[in-house]
Write an enzyme that holds these catalytic residues in place. Structure first.
Site, PDB file in Angstrom:
ATOM      1  N   GLU A  79     -11.057  -0.660 -11.795  1.00 53.17           N
ATOM      2  CA  GLU A  79      -9.619  -0.391 -11.645  1.00 53.17           C
ATOM      3  C   GLU A  79      -9.070  -1.529 -10.809  1.00 53.17           C
ATOM      4  O   GLU A  79      -9.545  -1.767  -9.695  1.00 53.17           O
ATOM      5  CB  GLU A  79      -9.391   0.932 -10.908  1.00 53.17           C
ATOM      6  N   CYS A  90      -1.810   0.494  -4.831  1.00 50.13           N
ATOM      7  CA  CYS A  90      -1.942  -0.241  -6.099  1.00 50.13           C
ATOM      8  C   CYS A  90      -0.760   0.074  -7.001  1.00 50.13           C
ATOM      9  O   CYS A  90      -0.403  -0.705  -7.868  1.00 50.13           O
ATOM     10  CB  CYS A  90      -3.243   0.122  -6.777  1.00 50.13           C
TER      11      CYS A  90
END
Ligand code: NAP
Ligand code: MG
Length: 526
Positions: free
Chosen positions: A287, A321
């Site tokens: 990720e 993020c």
């Protein structure tokens, strides 16, 4: 599916107010003062190991005079010793009934719940998250444990009976573990993401070598402790401290590591992907970064949109993020929107993250501070105008930490690198658009595809956004976070394009399968 929001602050609010939450945090904060500043080694094969490397001081980003602890810098040999322990433990762990592994996750959740405020305070000290954001982080870690345990049960341990095309033939499919997983974790959700990746690997029958980032080694160790305290055989989970370039690289180069689960920046993620797979095929669940846009249409409720952008851009100092770092405003409302956003920002409290009223703490380290200052200088050089922020904060004790003003810049060309490169600091670049089609073209014109948001009260515009945006986690009209704030079992957290390698997301229904390989079993009787 009915959904109960288990977040601590949400439940406290529903139960009458946040006072108990503040009192619990403050008591734990005082208690923590007595336990910080120790030496920390590795955990290999169920035992604490001092390690032969140097111990380096990890200080708080809020104040360089606050020592978190001294952490050993692991060597390649220590990383490989952890891999060997994980490999030796793998056969027995793989043979452990999945029901026992699911029960382990529930016990880990219980331990984390009991140690909740200790975990929150460690995070506030170590990466500068305020108490509110820290509590969400720990809640998320607990939710991952509960969700993945429940999914193992719902899927019957991922054992499924299949069709019988011929008489006497019984067929089934099983998802089985790969073996040893390396878990390489980031600083920004140091409990949630670290725990989520680790228990995902464990519950599916893999053993683990965990490498936390040097920015949050204490939180990594606390995740280890919670799992160990819940009761797991020696060698099933191992923790090695140290740098990405030494310990991380040793794991990536090892043929005895069977799979990787990584969360972090795109540069490191792609390097792991390419290096780990150069000799043999193995899963790399990565990720990675984002450059997340919010689009505000002329048909938006601007009050909602201002809150949504503010929370998404500046929560945890722009270091989620999912943080909004690009803002696209329809021309007609751009001026009005920016005036309101600037007014909204005037009240923002930037300060010590342990204080009750602080909204934004520091950025995580000296490198992040430099990234911010360099981006400001670059924007100014290229004609950008800061309508808010742009300076380091050096007043009083904040001069001892990495504090910056939340920044909003206008006037840069759409093709400018500050619209493309992930900075991971509280810095938003603003552009305008005439049509939604233009907004979506601009929003999609990056290598990333993590989160994105739109504000519009028009359902046709909303549908156009959802069907054209290239991002894994998308939101419409979300005031609490226009591009942020995914909750386990509610929003799958998945990156498209260079934001993720697998197209499957954490906290969703298709995550655990990635830690296993499928085996079809045919048995013919008679
Ligand atoms: P990072 O700098 O990429 O580091 C992530 C991890 O990789 C750290 O443990 C780091 O160790 C390690 N590492 C560095 N070089 C390595 C190498 N050569 N081999 C193996 N491991 C290596 O990321 P970060 O600064 O901690 O976190 C911020 C980034 O994470 C942002 O890009 C953000 O977008 C991304 N993120 C993505 C998601 C998502 O779900 N998509 C969620 C959270 C964060 P050291 O730091 O100790 O050197
Ligand atoms: Mg980093």
């Amino acid at each position: 599916m009915s959904f109960e929001n288990k977040n601590t602050w949400f439940r406290a609010l529903q139960a009458g107010g946040l006072d108990p939450l503040h009192a619990a945090f403050e008591a734990a904060w005082r208690e923590q003062q007595g336990s910080i500043g120790k030496d920390h080694g590795h955990y290999i094969n169920g035992k604490a190991k001092a390690g032969g490397g140097v111990y380096s001081a990890k200080t708080s980003p809020s104040d360089a005079r606050m020592l978190v602890g001294r952490f050993v810098q692991g060597t390649k040999d220590e990383a490989l010793a952890a891999v060997a322990a994980a490999k030796a433990a793998a056969p027995a762990w793989r043979a452990t009934p999945w029901q026992e592994r699911a029960d382990l996750l529930d016990r880990v959740a219980d331990v984390m719940t009991r140690r909740f405020w200790e975990l929150c305070c460690a995070m506030t000290l170590e990466n500068g998250k305020n108490r509110f954001e820290a509590s969400i982080d720990v809640d998320e870690g607990i939710d991952f444990c509960r969700s993945y345990a429940a999914q193992m049960r719902e899927h019957n341990g991922f054992v499924t009976s299949m069709g019988s095309p011929f008489p006497g033939e019984a067929n089934e499919t099983r998802f089985l573990p790969y073996g040893v997983f390396a878990v390489i974790a980031p600083f920004n959700f140091p409990i949630a993401i670290t725990a989520g990746m680790t228990v995902g690997a464990l519950v599916t029958g893999n053993t683990v070598v965990l490498k936390p980032t040097q920015d949050t080694p204490l939180c990594g160790e606390l995740v280890y402790e919670c799992i160990a305290e819940a009761g797991v055989p020696a060698g099933v989970i191992n923790l090695v401290h140290g740098s990405g370039s030494v310990v991380g690289q040793a794991l990536v180069d090892s043929d005895d590591v069977d799979g990787f689960v990584f969360t972090g920046s795109v540069g490191v993620g792609l390097q792991i992907l390419h290096t780990a797979q150069r000799r043999c095929a193995k899963p790399v669940i990565a990720e990675m970064g984002g450059k997340n846009p919010i689009v505000v249409s002329a048909k938006a409720d601007l009050d909602k949109a201002v809150d949504g952008v503010f929370n998404a851009a500046f929560g945890f100092s722009g270091q989620k993020c999912s943080a909004c770092s690009r803002l696209y405003l329809q021309q007609d409302i751009a001026e009005d929107f920016l005036a309101r956003l600037v007014r909204r920002m005037q009240g923002v409290v930037v300060g010590q993250p342990a204080l009750k009223d602080t909204f934004m703490g520091p950025v995580v380290n000296a490198r992040a501070l430099k990234t911010y200052l360099d981006a400001v200088a670059l924007a100014r050089r290229d004609g950008g105008r800061f309508i808010a922020g742009g300076e380091q904060i050096l007043t009083g004790d904040l001069a001892h930490g990495y504090f910056v003003q939340p920044a909003v810049v206008t006037g840069l060309p759409a093709s400018h690198e500050l619209f493309r490169r992930e900075l991971f600091v509280p810095f938003v670049a603003v552009d305008t658009f005439a049509t939604l089609d233009e907004a979506l073209r601009k929003a999609n014109d990056v290598e990333f595809g993590l989160t994105a948001g739109v504000f519009t009260e028009d359902t046709a515009e909303r549908d156009f956004f959802f069907s054209h945006i290239e991002a894994g986690v998308t939101y419409c009209n979300r005031r609490r976070g226009g591009s942020t704030g995914a909750v386990v079992d509610a929003q799958t957290f998945v990156g498209w394009k260079n934001s993720g390698t697998t197209g499957r997301g954490a906290g969703g229904r298709n995550y655990l399968q990635q830690f296993m390989r499928e085996q079809s079993r045919t048995i013919v009787t008679g």
